[in-house]
Write an enzyme that holds these catalytic residues in place. Structure first.
Site, mmCIF file in Angstrom:
data_model
loop_
_atom_site.group_PDB
_atom_site.id
_atom_site.type_symbol
_atom_site.label_atom_id
_atom_site.label_comp_id
_atom_site.label_asym_id
_atom_site.label_seq_id
_atom_site.Cartn_x
_atom_site.Cartn_y
_atom_site.Cartn_z
ATOM 1 N N VAL A 235 0.851 -1.187 0.000
ATOM 2 C CA VAL A 235 0.000 0.000 0.000
ATOM 3 C C VAL A 235 0.887 1.238 0.000
ATOM 4 C CG1 VAL A 235 -2.060 -1.015 1.026
ATOM 5 C CG2 VAL A 235 -0.269 -0.135 2.524
ATOM 6 N N LYS A 236 0.524 2.184 -0.855
ATOM 7 C CA LYS A 236 1.230 3.463 -0.916
ATOM 8 C C LYS A 236 0.374 4.520 -0.223
ATOM 9 C CE LYS A 236 2.769 7.144 -3.999
ATOM 10 N NZ LYS A 236 2.675 7.737 -5.351
ATOM 11 N N GLN A 237 1.026 5.297 0.635
ATOM 12 C CA GLN A 237 0.292 6.306 1.384
ATOM 13 C C GLN A 237 1.164 7.533 1.588
ATOM 14 O OE1 GLN A 237 -2.309 8.118 2.179
ATOM 15 N NE2 GLN A 237 -3.328 6.207 2.802
#
Length: 349
Positions: A235-237
């Protein structure tokens, strides 16, 4: 690396801080056996495991459990002029892939057209992550909606190792986007590719007079939790800069212990809450490198890498800071990010 010369007095605070909210012992720690210890017991197929092993085994961070990804989807997301005018050489997709290779990256992610035009030359040299959907800004008046520009079979046909997508959680369009991306990720796993989800927030109400809640730890962490629910493998955040989004907006459900005990105001605590919501780190958190600010880019990138690593994340996905400068400087910046993850002195907080 001389962290103090880059970060000043903040260096000691970031490097010596010990987390008190969620202890490091409660996390799944990044490490060289991540595919064996996390994904091999999942429902991912053998072919997905092969591509995940390739991702974690490529570039300067190979065998560490950390990743460094070059993303160049901004030509669609922000316009080609805004993205490439600082360095027009990157209008050529070949230069994008060359930057990722010379920069020691684990993978490169960009658009269908950019990867497709060079796939025969480079797909076997570095893992490709095909970004499936985009928000384009040519529609007038401007609107914000991630729509599919490519399909999963096209990624598989060109030899991509994985697919990426964005969901604008909190937006009126998010329900449709969740359904589209969930279906695409299922197909990608069936075909043997891993999945990366940009878990971004998007709603005008999140921009308040008291601050921008698009980077609130509680809201971004919940976006991560929704992202891992549809089986993102990474996941990219965005790095959190504030907290209390649920409280300040007066919607949703939360718990006072989030703010009083688990995600207090230290940047490592805020980022750890993002990690915890990604199945306690079982799904790796990669933070965004953010936009380029010129001379301060190196310090900002190193700071973000330290926070991500010490919080329990698995790497950075940094684009504009690298490709909006001369090639050799971009390579050096990517190496500086990677050096943080290679430095044994930078430990989990």
């Amino acid at each position: 690396m001389d962290y103090e010369s880059l970060l000043g007095e903040e260096a000691k605070q970031l490097l010596t801080y010990v987390a008190t909210g969620i202890p490091a012992s409660s996390l799944i720690h990044p490490g060289p056996r991540v595919v064996d210890e996390v994904f091999a017991s999942s429902d991912r197929t053998n072919r997905v495991l092969v591509e995940l092993a390739r991702l974690y085994g490529t570039g300067r961070l190979a065998g560490t459990g950390y990743v460094s990804i070059l993303p160049v989807d901004q030509g669609v997301e922000h316009s080609a002029a805004a993205s490439f005018a600082p360095n027009p050489t990157y209008f050529d997709p070949q230069r994008i892939v060359e930057l990722a290779i010379e920069g020691g990256c684990s993978a490169v992610t960009t658009t269908l057209g950019a990867l497709g035009i060079v796939s025969r030359r480079y797909a076997h040299r570095i893992p490709f992550i095909l970004k499936l959907n985009h928000n384009e800004l040519l529609t007038y008046p401007s609107r914000y909606d991630q729509v599919m520009f490519a399909n999963v079979r096209q990624a598989w046909d060109m030899g991509a190792a994985g697919v990426g997508a964005t969901v604008y959680f909190g937006s009126p369009e998010s329900t449709r986007q969740i359904q589209e991306v969930s279906a695409a990720f299922h197909e990608a796993h069936e075909l043997g590719m891993f999945t990366v989800l940009w878990c971004y927030l998007r709603n005008p109400a999140f921009s308040t007079p008291d601050g921008d809640l698009h980077t609130a730890a509680d809201l971004t962490a919940q976006a991560n939790h929704l992202g891992v629910t549809i089986e993102a493998d990474l996941v990219k955040q965005k790095l959190p800069t504030t907290n209390g989004g649920f409280v300040k907006l007066g919607f949703g459900r939360t718990d006072p212990r989030v703010y009083e005990r688990y995600a207090t105001d230290h940047p490592i605590e805020l980022t750890r809450w993002q990690v915890v919501n990604s199945y306690a780190g079982r799904i790796g958190l990669i933070n965004s490198g953010g936009e380029s600010h010129g001379a301060s880019d190196l310090a900002e990138a190193v700071r973000t890498a330290i926070i991500n690593k010490r919080a329990g994340g698995v790497g950075l996905i940094s684009g504009r800071k690298a490709f909006q400068r001369p090639f050799e400087e971009g390579v050096a910046l990517l190496h500086a990010i990677q050096d943080v993850y290679l430095d044994p002195a930078v430990e989990l907080a």
